[in-house]
Each structure stands twice: as C-alpha cells, then as structure tokens.
Design a protein around this motif. Structure first.
Motif, PDB file in Angstrom:
ATOM      1  N   PHE A  20      32.234  -7.886  18.537  1.00 49.94           N
ATOM      2  CA  PHE A  20      32.362  -7.814  17.065  1.00 49.94           C
ATOM      3  C   PHE A  20      33.034  -9.107  16.581  1.00 49.94           C
ATOM      4  N   GLN A  23      30.400 -11.723  16.571  1.00 45.04           N
ATOM      5  CA  GLN A  23      29.277 -11.668  15.420  1.00 45.04           C
ATOM      6  C   GLN A  23      30.270 -11.988  13.810  1.00 45.04           C
ATOM      7  N   VAL A 133      24.440  -1.617  19.880  1.00 44.77           N
ATOM      8  CA  VAL A 133      25.743  -1.309  19.643  1.00 44.77           C
ATOM      9  C   VAL A 133      26.023   0.134  20.375  1.00 44.77           C
ATOM     10  N   SER A 149      30.534  -2.444  12.305  1.00 43.54           N
ATOM     11  CA  SER A 149      29.461  -3.591  12.147  1.00 43.54           C
ATOM     12  C   SER A 149      28.955  -3.857  10.641  1.00 43.54           C
TER      13      SER A 149
END
Length: 405
Positions: A20, A23, A133, A149
């Motif tokens: 997380f 990203q 994921v 996400s």
C-alpha cells in the motif's frame, strides 16, 4: 472506532501495508508524470490535440493486445517477482525519458516510443497487481484491501496532478519525470521486504496455463459473465468524463480551467468516499449489489447532464463518482471472490481488457455526441444507455444458483 478499524483492517497485514505504501508513492508520482508528459507533448507539437491522442493510443494499444498474455504469466509465475520486474522496467523507462528531457534532445518520437514501451509493461503489471491483492490478504480481507487500493488510487489522482502543476512551474518537466522514476524504487522496496511465507498463493500453479482455458472458464460462469458485461457497457457509454468534463466547463458553463478542476475533483471526491464505504465489505457482493449500483450510476450521470448550474453539476458529479466507484468495486469483488485462484490472473486480465478496451470506442461515441449535440447530451446519453443495459440484465438473467468457484 470499531468502524474505523474495519475500514483499515487489511493494513494490519504486513505484506499489504508494504504494498500500500509503495503504491501510494508510486501512483501519486505517476499521475505527476502523466501531467508532465502531456504538457511536454503540447509544447513540442504546438498544442496539437492529435499528438496528445497518439500518445494515449500508443500507451493503450499494448494493453489491448497483451493483457490476456499478462494474465497468463500471472497464473504461471510468482506475481511478486513479476511486479518487481515490471516496476523496475517502468522506472528505467521514466529515467531515460527524464534524462532525455534534461539534455534538451527529446523529440515527439521519443515520447511516443516511451508511451508504447510503458504500455507493454502495464499490460503485464496491471492484471498481475490486481490478482496479487488476494494473495497478500486472503479471501476474507480481499474486498477491504481492494477498496483501500481504490482509495489510494483516487487520492493519488487528486494529489498527483496538483503537485505536478506546482513542480513543473518551479523545476520543469524533466525533474518531475525523474521524481517518478525514483518513486518506483518505493514500490520495489515494498515488494522486496514482503514475507513470502505469509502470502496466500494457490496450492499449485499450472505448468502451461492457456488463455483459451481462462476464457472458457469464464463463459461457463454466468455469475462472472454478468458483471463483466456490465463493466463493458458502462465503460463504453458512461466512463468518459475525461472528455465531457472539460467541454462541460468551457462550453456549457463558460468557465476556465479552474472550473474544470473543480468538476474533476468533485468526481474524484465521490469515488474516494465510495472506496472507503466499500472497505467494510467482507463477503462476495450479490448480483443485486452490482446491478443496483449500476442503476444508481446511470441515474446520477443522466441527471448530471441536466444540471442547470456549476454547483449543481459538482454535487451530482460527487454522487456519480460515488456510484461509479461503488459499482466498479462491487463488480471487481464479485469477479475476484468468485474465481478459482488458479484462474484468477487470467480472469482479472479479461476484466482489465474489457474495462480498458471499451475506452477508445467510448471516446469516439462521446466525442461525436459532444460535437453534434453538446457535452450535456454525451452525459445524458451515457447515463441512459447504462440504465437501459442494466435493466435488460435484470429482466434476462435467470435466477439460478451461483456455482461454487
């Protein structure tokens, strides 16, 4: 307090927390680079919209051609290893382009080549990332992780362009692209620091997974076909706000870029709220949730096209963004949680192909409507088509028991 904890449940998983954070940094900087790249193309081409369209087409075409192959790779090999290699490749491409810009030797052809190469990488990275994921958090937390996400993506979509505007003015285009190149190291570090033993991978990987087998698997599953069909229709007719919003601001409300920014932010804010709203989901969404949110999207987009004033349009766009993200998440969760892990890479590649493959056709339809009838008709028609298609699925879908994946 309990609700807040459930909202961020999947962040308690170390592997997903690393993913997380990596990203969030990388996607924010990617949005910065998108703005910088578009700005550079306009500078080099004398503000040519055609040149900008070529860049988009070159970056998008490999995704159409190779995404199913990317899903096949995801089912055959370690998804974490694929993502490390894909992020390193994207970083190298951004580094080369940034240095070219700084040296003052970049030409339009260089940017086109970069866009095509990045599209090739994305065709492998995108389906792998979506399928990964579930491996990080397991089936129970998959809806929560998927919602988070969506939250980081929408937060990045707001923060990235805003930061890019400031940084381009102060530093120039080249340094912004180089910042993005460095940001991929954050994503790679997050992946490298994961604990492989804590991943929820499939018990075994097929030695030679075939794309045809993945498509055949989906066609035998009506519960997967329905959300994929709705994704295709709504993506084609309704998800074309990048074309309609600037036209709405300029030709209908007779305002400038600031109003366009407000309209875009309203849509993104609604999407962000929906991402958090779906984060408490733990079970596979029902067909009713998918079709209900699709109907809500069609209704709110139709009303947005009829909005008499800018504030009304902003309010309706917030509701539209909420319904759009809620539907996209519901369809995503229904498809992922209903798929056999051995096929998940190929199934999500098909999802990505349908979702993104409708974009160029939808842009042509939206552009034609906007040119001949105005952006209001583009929005209203897109909403009505979405409503009609969803209503047809309600009347034609047999009420059969969902097969077990």
């Amino acid at each position: 307090m309990h609700t807040l904890k459930r909202t961020f449940d999947s962040l308690s998983v170390r592997n997903f927390r690393l993913f997380f954070l990596g990203q969030l940094l990388s996607v924010t900087c990617t949005w910065m680079m998108v703005i910088a790249q578009d700005w550079l193309v306009l500078e080099l081409s004398g503000n040519s919209g055609t040149a900008l369209g070529v860049v988009t087409a070159l970056q998008f075409t490999p995704v159409l051609l190779l995404t199913l192959y990317g899903g096949r790779l995801a089912d055959r090999h370690s998804k974490r290893r694929i993502l490390v290699l894909a992020n390193l490749a994207s970083g190298v491409l951004a580094l080369v382009l940034g240095l070219w810009v700084l040296l003052g030797e970049v030409r339009l052809g260089h940017i086109w080549l970069f866009a095509f190469a990045l599209g090739v990488v994305n065709s492998v990275e995108a389906p792998t990332r979506i399928a990964f994921v579930g491996e990080m958090v397991g089936s129970e937390l998959l809806p929560n992780a998927s919602a988070l996400s969506g939250a980081y993506f929408n937060a990045a979509r707001v923060a990235g362009p805003a930061a890019a505007g400031l940084l381009i003015a102060r530093l120039g285009v080249g340094p912004v692209i180089l910042i993005n190149a460095c940001s991929y190291l954050g994503a790679v570090a997050g992946l490298a620091l994961m604990r492989p033993a804590e991943l929820h991978g499939p018990p075994s990987r097929p030695a030679n997974p075939r794309i045809a087998d993945g498509i055949r698997y989906v066609t035998r599953r009506p519960d997967l076909v329905l959300p994929l069909a709705l994704i295709g229709v709504l993506g084609l007719a309704g998800f074309n706000f990048q074309l309609t919003l600037p036209l709405l601001a300029k030709t209908e409300f007779h305002t400038g870029s600031a109003a366009f920014g407000v309209l875009s932010s309203s849509l993104a804010a609604g999407s962000l709220l929906a991402a958090f709203a779906t984060s408490s989901r733990r079970a596979r969404p029902t067909t009713a949730v998918v079709t209900g949110s699709a109907l809500a999207f069609g209704a709110t987009e139709t009303l947005t096209g009829l909005a008499p004033t800018l504030p009304t349009a902003c309010l309706l766009l917030t509701l539209t963004g909420f319904a759009m993200m809620y539907f996209a998440q519901a369809a995503n969760h229904r498809i992922q949680l209903g798929s056999d892990p051995a096929y998940r890479g190929r199934v999500m590649a098909l999802y990505m192909l349908i979702f993104q493959g409708t974009t160029p056709l939808g842009a042509l339809l939206t552009g034609w409507l906007a040119e001949h009838w105005g952006p209001r008709w583009s929005l209203t028609t897109g909403g009505l088509i979405s409503l009609t298609a969803t209503a047809l699925t309600l009347t034609t879908t047999p009420r059969t028991r969902t097969p077990h994946p």
